[in-house]
Scaffold this motif. Structure first.
Motif, PDB file in Angstrom:
ATOM      1  N   THR A  16      -1.680  12.369  -9.622  1.00 41.54           N
ATOM      2  CA  THR A  16      -1.990  11.292  -8.681  1.00 41.54           C
ATOM      3  C   THR A  16      -3.382  11.408  -8.075  1.00 41.54           C
ATOM      4  OG1 THR A  16       0.353  11.162  -8.125  1.00 41.54           O
ATOM      5  CG2 THR A  16      -1.176  10.128  -6.601  1.00 41.54           C
ATOM      6  N   TRP A  19      -6.367   9.584  -9.712  1.00 42.04           N
ATOM      7  CA  TRP A  19      -6.326   8.125  -9.856  1.00 42.04           C
ATOM      8  C   TRP A  19      -7.712   7.548  -9.580  1.00 42.04           C
ATOM      9  CZ3 TRP A  19      -6.830   4.067  -6.204  1.00 42.04           C
ATOM     10  CH2 TRP A  19      -6.266   2.847  -6.573  1.00 42.04           C
ATOM     11  N   PRO A  20      -8.118   6.443 -10.196  1.00 45.72           N
ATOM     12  CA  PRO A  20      -7.349   5.560 -11.086  1.00 45.72           C
ATOM     13  C   PRO A  20      -7.376   5.964 -12.552  1.00 45.72           C
ATOM     14  CG  PRO A  20      -9.477   4.583 -10.641  1.00 45.72           C
ATOM     15  CD  PRO A  20      -9.426   5.857  -9.842  1.00 45.72           C
ATOM     16  N   ARG A  23      -2.808   7.668 -14.576  1.00 44.70           N
ATOM     17  CA  ARG A  23      -1.799   6.670 -14.230  1.00 44.70           C
ATOM     18  C   ARG A  23      -0.416   7.157 -14.630  1.00 44.70           C
ATOM     19  NH1 ARG A  23      -4.011   1.473 -13.713  1.00 44.70           N
ATOM     20  NH2 ARG A  23      -6.222   1.677 -13.246  1.00 44.70           N
ATOM     21  N   GLU A 325     -13.796   3.949 -12.347  1.00 43.28           N
ATOM     22  CA  GLU A 325     -13.128   2.726 -12.805  1.00 43.28           C
ATOM     23  C   GLU A 325     -12.371   3.017 -14.078  1.00 43.28           C
ATOM     24  OE1 GLU A 325     -13.896  -1.914 -14.157  1.00 43.28           O
ATOM     25  OE2 GLU A 325     -15.585  -0.698 -13.444  1.00 43.28           O
ATOM     26  N   TYR A 326     -11.137   2.557 -14.112  1.00 40.13           N
ATOM     27  CA  TYR A 326     -10.326   2.677 -15.321  1.00 40.13           C
ATOM     28  C   TYR A 326      -9.337   1.525 -15.360  1.00 40.13           C
ATOM     29  CZ  TYR A 326      -7.433   4.574 -19.054  1.00 40.13           C
ATOM     30  OH  TYR A 326      -6.762   4.733 -20.231  1.00 40.13           O
ATOM     31  N   VAL A 329      -8.619  -0.997 -12.211  1.00 43.49           N
ATOM     32  CA  VAL A 329      -8.879  -0.473 -10.861  1.00 43.49           C
ATOM     33  C   VAL A 329     -10.277   0.141 -10.787  1.00 43.49           C
ATOM     34  CG1 VAL A 329      -8.174   1.181  -9.097  1.00 43.49           C
ATOM     35  CG2 VAL A 329      -6.424  -0.005 -10.432  1.00 43.49           C
ATOM     36  N   MET A 331     -12.430   2.388  -7.935  1.00 41.77           N
ATOM     37  CA  MET A 331     -12.346   3.112  -6.668  1.00 41.77           C
ATOM     38  C   MET A 331     -13.725   3.642  -6.297  1.00 41.77           C
ATOM     39  SD  MET A 331     -10.197   6.534  -5.600  1.00 41.77           S
ATOM     40  CE  MET A 331     -11.313   7.644  -6.460  1.00 41.77           C
ATOM     41  N   VAL A 345      -3.192   5.363  -3.763  1.00 42.23           N
ATOM     42  CA  VAL A 345      -2.197   5.129  -4.810  1.00 42.23           C
ATOM     43  C   VAL A 345      -0.943   4.488  -4.227  1.00 42.23           C
ATOM     44  CG1 VAL A 345      -0.701   6.225  -6.531  1.00 42.23           C
ATOM     45  CG2 VAL A 345      -3.058   6.998  -6.263  1.00 42.23           C
ATOM     46  N   ALA A 348      -1.741   0.914  -3.311  1.00 42.77           N
ATOM     47  CA  ALA A 348      -1.925   0.090  -4.502  1.00 42.77           C
ATOM     48  C   ALA A 348      -0.585  -0.232  -5.165  1.00 42.77           C
ATOM     49  CB  ALA A 348      -2.828   0.817  -5.496  1.00 42.77           C
ATOM     50  N   PHE A 355      -1.103  -1.324 -10.902  1.00 39.21           N
ATOM     51  CA  PHE A 355      -2.284  -0.599 -10.448  1.00 39.21           C
ATOM     52  C   PHE A 355      -2.075   0.911 -10.450  1.00 39.21           C
ATOM     53  CE2 PHE A 355      -3.048  -4.626  -7.892  1.00 39.21           C
ATOM     54  CZ  PHE A 355      -3.935  -5.141  -8.834  1.00 39.21           C
ATOM     55  N   ILE A 356      -0.865   1.361 -10.656  1.00 38.68           N
ATOM     56  CA  ILE A 356      -0.606   2.805 -10.631  1.00 38.68           C
ATOM     57  C   ILE A 356      -0.046   3.319 -11.944  1.00 38.68           C
ATOM     58  CG2 ILE A 356      -0.323   2.883  -8.144  1.00 38.68           C
ATOM     59  CD1 ILE A 356       2.719   2.998  -8.622  1.00 38.68           C
TER      60      ILE A 356
END
Length: 356
Positions: A16, A19-20, A23, A325-326, A329, A331, A345, A348, A355-356
């Motif tokens: 976690t 993230w992003p 996932r 960025e992935y 999303v 961040m 997370v 989102a 998004f997760i």
């Protein structure tokens, strides 16, 4: 190569804090985080090429990731990928794999390693593992790797060991993640190393440890001896995990045992738990930036930027930031506030599970 050597790779986590990029559907262990052309899982398996034969590599993962594991490690048979129906932390994971291996080979020597760690000094790591395997094979002991600390880090657990001759030293105590003052004391004393979460033992030793310190888990997975390597295994495991408490191998076994030893190592280790840890182990440009992406940077310093190659990203005037960025999303977060990622997370996920 010792045919009794086995490796258990734990690859069921979600990651976690990464993230992003990491996932639920595709956690960090299945990504090429360092840009080497190999995912973290593949690098972990590669690390044991000269330690054990490929048929002795086992991967424990979530049911959701079995196909990902088989795609990335095509040398594995289906019986070498152990599917957990639910997450129950590391003790049930280790018990399941260890008891299954013991059914096949009661003389097994076992290494347990997470799938998402970085080891930059591969040869040194291999040497330390072989030392630990030799120690474990000779007596009823549980061995772990201890990483020589380079700073008073509050994000790692610590191991206190006895000052004695030889490469294998008795563990005095395990210490949880300390505050900064205590971490500084640990570092100054010279008696502590970081706990890498890499374990070495024999099938007999870990079975004895579960029998003594976690008899319920021993009972649960000992009962699977008739099911392992059969068509009944999946059904057994599904039921077994419903009865397991969620507990780490550290709490269930290591901290209760009096036969724990540590092999010290300078192996270029990082648990790659966070964006900051990736920043620390990565090559940096002349401005202290770690960049993976198609970027134009102006007055950007000491930042980590990981963005899609197919998108031009222009950044001006950031210092000590994460830009990641992935998929769907993006961040942007100060590097020293990366502990907020778990909050991001959670928030989102309330917006949309995609998004997760």
């Amino acid at each position: 190569m010792n045919q009794n050597n086995y490796v258990i790779i734990m690859a069921g986590g979600i990651g976690t804090r990464f993230w992003p990029f990491s996932r639920i559907s595709n956690p960090k262990q299945f990504h090429d985080v360092l840009g080497t052309g190999r995912t973290l899982l593949q690098q972990t398996a590669d690390r044991f090429e000269h330690v054990c034969p490929p048929e002795n590599v086992y991967v424990v993962t979530s049911e959701d990731y079995v196909n990902l594991v088989l795609e990335q490690l095509p040398f594995l048979s289906k019986s070498q990928v152990l599917a957990e129906p639910i997450r129950r932390n590391t003790a049930p994971c280790v018990a399941y794999a260890s008891y299954k291996i013991a059914k096949q080979n009661p003389e097994a020597n076992i290494v347990v390693a997470p799938a998402d760690h970085i080891i930059l000094k591969e040869k040194a790591f291999e040497s330390k593992i072989l030392i630990a395997l030799d120690a474990a094979a000779k007596s009823d002991v549980l061995v772990t790797l201890g990483i020589s600390p380079t700073r008073p880090d509050t994000g790692y657990g610590y191991i206190q060991y006895t000052k004695e001759e030889g490469e294998v030293k008795r563990v005095q105590s395990f210490r949880e993640k300390p505050n900064l003052a205590l971490a500084e004391e640990f570092l100054a004393s010279g008696e502590y190393v970081w706990n890498a979460g890499i374990f070495i033992w024999t099938a007999k030793s870990i079975r004895n440890a579960f029998l003594k310190h976690s008899p319920r888990l021993h009972e649960i997975f000992e009962a699977g001896n008739e099911s392992y390597y059969s068509e009944h295994e999946a059904h057994f495991v599904h039921n077994a995990y419903q009865s397991c408490e969620s507990i780490s191998i550290d709490y269930a076994i290591m901290e209760k045992s009096d036969n724990v030893y540590v092999v010290l190592g300078d192996i270029g280790w990082s648990d790659l738990g966070t964006w900051k840890s990736l920043y620390e182990v990565s090559d940096k440009d002349e401005h202290g930036n770690v960049v993976d992406g198609n970027t134009m940077l102006y007055e950007v310093k000491d930042s980590i930027i990981k963005t899609p190659q197919g998108k031009l990203v222009v950044i001006k005037g950031l210092e000590n930031f994460i830009v990641a960025e992935y998929d769907n999303v993006l961040m942007i977060c100060p590097k020293d506030q990366e502990q907020k990622v778990k909050d991001f997370v959670a928030d989102a996920g309330e917006k949309d599970s995609c998004f997760i």
